[in-house]
Motif scaffolding. Structure first.
Motif, short mmCIF file in Angstrom:
data_model
loop_
_atom_site.label_atom_id
_atom_site.label_comp_id
_atom_site.label_asym_id
_atom_site.label_seq_id
_atom_site.Cartn_x
_atom_site.Cartn_y
_atom_site.Cartn_z
N GLN A 91 17.04 -11.51 -6.05
CA GLN A 91 16.79 -10.08 -5.87
C GLN A 91 15.87 -9.60 -7.00
OE1 GLN A 91 18.20 -8.34 -3.07
NE2 GLN A 91 18.45 -10.51 -2.62
N THR A 92 15.00 -8.63 -6.72
CA THR A 92 14.06 -8.16 -7.70
C THR A 92 14.00 -6.64 -7.72
OG1 THR A 92 12.19 -8.20 -6.16
CG2 THR A 92 12.59 -10.20 -7.44
N ARG A 93 13.52 -6.13 -8.87
CA ARG A 93 13.22 -4.70 -9.01
C ARG A 93 12.18 -4.56 -10.10
NH1 ARG A 93 15.53 -2.73 -13.77
NH2 ARG A 93 17.36 -3.85 -14.49
N VAL A 94 11.50 -3.44 -10.12
CA VAL A 94 10.54 -3.17 -11.18
C VAL A 94 11.31 -2.80 -12.43
CG1 VAL A 94 8.65 -1.68 -11.95
CG2 VAL A 94 8.73 -2.48 -9.58
N TYR A 95 11.09 -3.51 -13.51
CA TYR A 95 11.73 -3.26 -14.80
C TYR A 95 10.89 -2.30 -15.62
CZ TYR A 95 14.04 -4.37 -19.26
OH TYR A 95 14.74 -4.31 -20.45
N ALA A 96 9.56 -2.47 -15.58
CA ALA A 96 8.63 -1.60 -16.30
C ALA A 96 7.26 -1.72 -15.64
CB ALA A 96 8.55 -1.98 -17.76
N SER A 97 6.43 -0.72 -15.85
CA SER A 97 5.04 -0.75 -15.36
C SER A 97 4.11 -0.59 -16.54
CB SER A 97 4.80 0.35 -14.33
OG SER A 97 5.56 0.12 -13.17
N ARG A 98 3.03 -1.29 -16.49
CA ARG A 98 2.02 -1.21 -17.56
C ARG A 98 0.65 -0.99 -16.96
NH1 ARG A 98 4.17 -3.21 -22.69
NH2 ARG A 98 6.17 -2.21 -22.63
N HIS A 153 -3.43 -2.52 -13.79
CA HIS A 153 -2.03 -2.06 -13.79
C HIS A 153 -1.18 -3.22 -13.29
CE1 HIS A 153 1.57 0.29 -12.89
NE2 HIS A 153 1.60 -0.37 -11.75
N TYR A 154 0.01 -3.38 -13.88
CA TYR A 154 0.91 -4.41 -13.39
C TYR A 154 2.35 -3.99 -13.60
CZ TYR A 154 1.22 -5.97 -18.31
OH TYR A 154 1.41 -6.03 -19.66
N PRO A 156 15.10 -7.56 -2.03
CA PRO A 156 14.69 -8.96 -1.92
C PRO A 156 13.26 -9.14 -2.40
CG PRO A 156 15.74 -8.23 0.10
CD PRO A 156 15.54 -7.02 -0.76
N CYS A 157 13.01 -10.27 -3.07
CA CYS A 157 11.68 -10.58 -3.57
C CYS A 157 10.77 -10.84 -2.39
CB CYS A 157 11.73 -11.81 -4.47
SG CYS A 157 10.13 -12.20 -5.19
N GLY A 158 9.61 -10.23 -2.40
CA GLY A 158 8.66 -10.45 -1.32
C GLY A 158 7.31 -9.86 -1.70
N ARG A 159 6.34 -10.18 -0.93
CA ARG A 159 4.98 -9.74 -1.22
C ARG A 159 4.83 -8.23 -1.17
NH1 ARG A 159 0.64 -13.98 0.64
NH2 ARG A 159 1.67 -15.81 -0.12
N THR A 160 5.62 -7.53 -0.37
CA THR A 160 5.43 -6.09 -0.23
C THR A 160 5.84 -5.32 -1.48
OG1 THR A 160 7.60 -5.89 0.80
CG2 THR A 160 5.70 -6.14 2.25
N LEU A 161 6.60 -5.94 -2.37
CA LEU A 161 7.02 -5.27 -3.59
C LEU A 161 5.86 -5.10 -4.55
CD1 LEU A 161 9.27 -4.21 -5.46
CD2 LEU A 161 9.56 -6.55 -6.25
N PHE A 162 4.91 -6.04 -4.54
CA PHE A 162 3.83 -6.05 -5.51
C PHE A 162 2.57 -5.45 -4.92
CE2 PHE A 162 6.46 -9.92 -6.02
CZ PHE A 162 7.22 -9.44 -7.07
N ARG A 163 1.75 -4.83 -5.79
CA ARG A 163 0.52 -4.20 -5.35
C ARG A 163 -0.68 -5.06 -5.72
NH1 ARG A 163 3.21 0.76 -7.35
NH2 ARG A 163 2.61 0.03 -9.39
N GLY A 164 -1.76 -4.93 -4.94
CA GLY A 164 -3.04 -5.53 -5.29
C GLY A 164 -2.94 -7.01 -5.55
N ALA A 165 -3.50 -7.43 -6.69
CA ALA A 165 -3.53 -8.85 -7.04
C ALA A 165 -2.13 -9.42 -7.24
CB ALA A 165 -4.35 -9.07 -8.31
N LEU A 166 -1.16 -8.55 -7.48
CA LEU A 166 0.20 -9.03 -7.69
C LEU A 166 0.87 -9.47 -6.40
CD1 LEU A 166 1.52 -6.41 -10.23
CD2 LEU A 166 0.60 -8.66 -10.68
N ALA A 167 0.27 -9.16 -5.26
CA ALA A 167 0.87 -9.51 -3.99
C ALA A 167 0.80 -11.01 -3.71
CB ALA A 167 0.19 -8.75 -2.84
N VAL A 168 -0.01 -11.73 -4.44
CA VAL A 168 -0.14 -13.16 -4.24
C VAL A 168 0.96 -13.89 -5.00
CG1 VAL A 168 -1.67 -15.14 -4.52
CG2 VAL A 168 -2.62 -12.90 -3.97
#
Length: 176
Positions: free
Chosen positions: A169-176, A158-159, A5-17
């Motif tokens: 629903q969400t998942r990480v597709y790629a990291s840069r 990094h993002y 599920p999409c939520g703030r805990t999936l994203f790190r740092g500035a991406l959490a907003v």
């Protein structure tokens, strides 16, 4: 690959907003869209020659958001035909595209059957079009991350590029 599920805990740092685009680009109220295509680029520079059969990106953005224009340039430079629509109602485009709240950014595009949210790199959009996953509704770079296409600058961050489904629903597709 499974989705969570999409939520703030999936994203790190500035991406959490969770950005809706409203504060960053002034996307509120209703305004008539202003459609522009490669014949009339959103920037003052001439658009590079793009084949007529190149993928079309239909972009909805605030007329005052400079980073959106920079992403449009990135797309054109990477072989996409681009049609832009300046509108103050970008949030309704996001709602119609079922972009999860935690994955939102400043502009939204349609490329083929997919919704592209924010500063997604063109090479990953091309990969998505090649792979054509049936369970993915779109890709997103949540927020406005320094170092992502259109947001170039010192100290790139990094993002994660997030894939999302129509049901959020969400998942990480790629990291840069």
């Amino acid at each position: 690959m499974s989705f969570i599920p999409c939520g703030r805990t999936l994203f790190r740092g500035a991406l959490a907003v969770a950005f809706t685009g409203t504060a960053a680009c002034g996307n509120s109220g209703q305004a008539a869209p202003d459609a522009r295509t490669d014949a009339a680029p959103a920037t003052s520079e001439a658009a590079p020659a793009v084949p007529a059969d190149a993928p079309l990106a239909v972009v909805y953005k605030s007329p005052t958001c400079g980073c959106c224009n920079a992403w449009v340039t990135h797309m054109r430079e990477n072989g996409f035909r681009v049609e832009t629509h300046d509108t103050e109602a970008v949030d309704s485009v996001k709602d119609n595209g079922r972009v999860p709240q935690g994955a939102r950014s400043c502009h939204t595009a349609r490329v083929g059957p997919y919704v592209i949210e924010g500063h997604v790199p063109a090479d990953l959009i091309k990969q998505l079009l090649r792979e054509h996953p049936q369970d993915v509704a779109g890709l997103a770079v949540p927020g406005m991350v320094t170092g992502s296409p259109g947001m170039e600058g010192p100290n790139p961050e990094h993002y994660d590029v997030i894939a999302f489904t129509k049901d959020g629903q969400t998942r990480v597709y790629a990291s840069r």
